[in-house]
Write a protein that holds these residues in place. Structure first.
Motif, PDB file in Angstrom:
ATOM      1  N   GLN A 283       0.976  -1.145   0.069  1.00 10.05           N
ATOM      2  CA  GLN A 283      -0.021  -0.032  -0.076  1.00 10.05           C
ATOM      3  C   GLN A 283       0.843   1.307  -0.137  1.00 10.05           C
ATOM      4  N   GLN A 284       2.068   1.393   0.841  1.00 12.93           N
ATOM      5  CA  GLN A 284       2.794   2.416   0.846  1.00 12.93           C
ATOM      6  C   GLN A 284       3.701   2.720  -0.347  1.00 12.93           C
ATOM      7  N   LEU A 285       4.138   1.470  -1.035  1.00 14.58           N
ATOM      8  CA  LEU A 285       4.724   1.450  -2.171  1.00 14.58           C
ATOM      9  C   LEU A 285       4.039   2.127  -3.246  1.00 14.58           C
ATOM     10  N   ASP A 286       2.778   1.805  -3.423  1.00 16.22           N
ATOM     11  CA  ASP A 286       2.013   2.247  -4.453  1.00 16.22           C
ATOM     12  C   ASP A 286       1.318   3.404  -4.441  1.00 16.22           C
ATOM     13  N   ALA A 291       8.693   7.548  -6.919  1.00 14.76           N
ATOM     14  CA  ALA A 291       9.700   7.358  -6.495  1.00 14.76           C
ATOM     15  C   ALA A 291       9.993   5.748  -6.446  1.00 14.76           C
ATOM     16  N   PHE A 292       8.973   5.051  -6.391  1.00 12.38           N
ATOM     17  CA  PHE A 292       9.161   3.207  -6.390  1.00 12.38           C
ATOM     18  C   PHE A 292       8.095   2.908  -7.685  1.00 12.38           C
ATOM     19  N   GLY A 359       8.248   5.202   7.739  1.00  9.47           N
ATOM     20  CA  GLY A 359       9.446   5.194   7.019  1.00  9.47           C
ATOM     21  C   GLY A 359       9.323   5.114   5.636  1.00  9.47           C
ATOM     22  N   LEU A 360       8.443   4.274   5.003  1.00  8.94           N
ATOM     23  CA  LEU A 360       8.404   4.530   3.550  1.00  8.94           C
ATOM     24  C   LEU A 360       8.114   5.702   2.819  1.00  8.94           C
ATOM     25  N   PRO A 361       7.140   6.421   3.319  1.00 15.30           N
ATOM     26  CA  PRO A 361       7.156   8.018   2.639  1.00 15.30           C
ATOM     27  C   PRO A 361       8.684   8.676   2.925  1.00 15.30           C
ATOM     28  N   LEU A 362       9.208   8.645   3.815  1.00 16.69           N
ATOM     29  CA  LEU A 362      10.574   9.163   4.127  1.00 16.69           C
ATOM     30  C   LEU A 362      11.443   8.696   3.180  1.00 16.69           C
ATOM     31  N   LEU A 363      11.368   7.510   2.955  1.00 14.76           N
ATOM     32  CA  LEU A 363      12.315   6.575   1.980  1.00 14.76           C
ATOM     33  C   LEU A 363      11.997   7.166   0.642  1.00 14.76           C
ATOM     34  N   ALA A 364      10.615   7.467   0.145  1.00 18.53           N
ATOM     35  CA  ALA A 364      10.466   8.060  -1.268  1.00 18.53           C
ATOM     36  C   ALA A 364      11.009   9.454  -1.163  1.00 18.53           C
TER      37      ALA A 364
END
Length: 379
Positions: A283-286, A291-292, A359-364
């Motif tokens: 869900q976060q990646l999509d 970015a992803f 964390g995944l939005p920060l990684l994006a």
């Protein structure tokens, strides 16, 4: 206040699934009933009851018996891989592996001084047509054939792919035609979120395959318990190099005592927990498609493989992520040829849902910032 750490790098199971109380009770029973045996060296093949559990797991997953005498315990599945290398490889030899493979195995192969022939991976694992062309090319040039084909066919690390049985059969037939053994690294066999995994290579042909399994992926790497299985001659050839005095008997006794009554309930529990985390990760990646750019669709295991934009510098992404306490596996770490590929691996077993959501939005953002720096440098 200290910055939070987002650990998406380590392939650990969910910490809350570790059965501390039940293991404490199992430990008490072991010490009461078998304490004196722990002052002696282990069976050369390891604690028989735990080997019996390995055989039970294999039969449930593959539908055929795995003789207990063909199984040897190891200090994690990585020791099994190292022992196979000691038994089969010399500096200058070559082996076949997936183009992207487990970083621990890649590092092991490098330390033995062998050349890795990386075969492209698609959504169904190792591309067998590409493997066939690679072997034909070696034959045309009169070069020695690879000593073995190393593959993680089920829940491949890092890509999370699952090789269908039709492709396994084709790969096995090709290997047989060239007389090349297969090292079947099946350490993620129990981590399944839906349908059963296809039949393992070892179940298809135990005479030309070495099977590697693990207890670490369902219990925890700290237990350091794995195993391998092979026909009698090959088992002896590999065990010849196991000179550690035996695999930890105490850990093996306790693990066997716990798993004899809890194995499948424990596996169901951890699979449910980890599948829920994977859903959060997807869900976060999509939600961050710039970015992803894409990702694999794991049917089990602990890892998802994420595609980065072509115009981003992976080294800069890592630098920015490290500043924000975000840990992940770089594409380079899993590339058999050591290239800085535009991918990253996320482990979804250990971190919490909240970690992924934060964390995944920060990684994006790290990807976007690195991308902007790259574009500015080109202007």
């Amino acid at each position: 206040m200290a910055m939070p750490v987002y650990n998406f790098g380590a392939g650990n199971p969910d910490p809350g699934s570790f059965p501390s109380q039940a293991l404490a009770e199992a430990t008490a029973r072991v010490l009461e009933g078998a304490g004196e045996t722990l002052v002696t060296y282990p069976d050369p093949k390891g604690h028989p009851p735990l080997r019996e559990i390995a055989a039970e797991r294999f039969k449930k997953n593959n539908g055929i018996d795995l003789p207990v005498d063909s199984i040897a315990l190891t200090t994690g599945s990585m020791q099994a891989i190292s022992l196979v290398c000691q038994a089969f490889l010399h500096p200058g030899d070559s082996i076949v592996t997936e183009e992207f493979s487990y970083s621990g195995s890649i590092n092991c192969f490098r330390k033995f001084g062998v050349r890795m022939i990386g075969i492209p991976v698609d959504d169904e694992g190792m591309n067998v047509d590409a493997l066939e062309e690679a072997l034909k090319d070696l034959a045309r040039r009169g070069e020695p054939l690879p000593k073995f084909i190393y593959t993680i066919a089920t829940n491949q690390n890092p890509t999370g792919t699952m090789m269908p049985v039709s492709r396994r059969e084709k790969l096995l037939s090709l290997a047989q035609s060239y007389g090349i053994p297969i090292v079947d690294d099946d350490c993620y066999a129990d981590l399944l979120f839906g349908e059963p995994a296809p039949t393992s290579f070892y179940a298809l042909d135990p005479d030309s395959v070495i099977y590697i399994g693990s207890f670490s992926k369902i219990m925890g790497p700290g237990m350091r318990l794995g195993f391998f299985a092979a026909k009698e001659e090959t088992l002896a050839q590999v065990l010849y190099w196991k000179i550690d005095g035996g695999t930890n008997n105490f850990a093996a006794y306790v693990t066997a005592e716990y798993l004899k009554d809890h194995l499948w309930d424990h596996v169901r529990e951890i699979n449910g927990i980890v599948k829920g985390k994977l859903d959060t990760v997807v869900q976060q990646l999509d939600a961050q498609p710039d970015a992803f750019l894409g990702h694999s669709n794991p049917k089990g295991g602990l890892f998802i493989w994420v595609k980065l934009p072509e115009d981003v510098d992976p080294v800069r992404v890592l630098e920015l992520a490290t500043e924000r306490n975000i840990r992940y596996g770089t594409g380079k770490a899993f590339d058999s040829q050591g290239r800085d590929v535009k991918y990253l691996r996320l482990a979804f077993g250990y971190a919490s849902h909240r970690d992924f959501e934060e964390g995944l939005p920060l990684l994006a953002d790290c990807v976007r910032e690195a991308r902007a720096i790259t574009l500015e440098a080109r202007v």
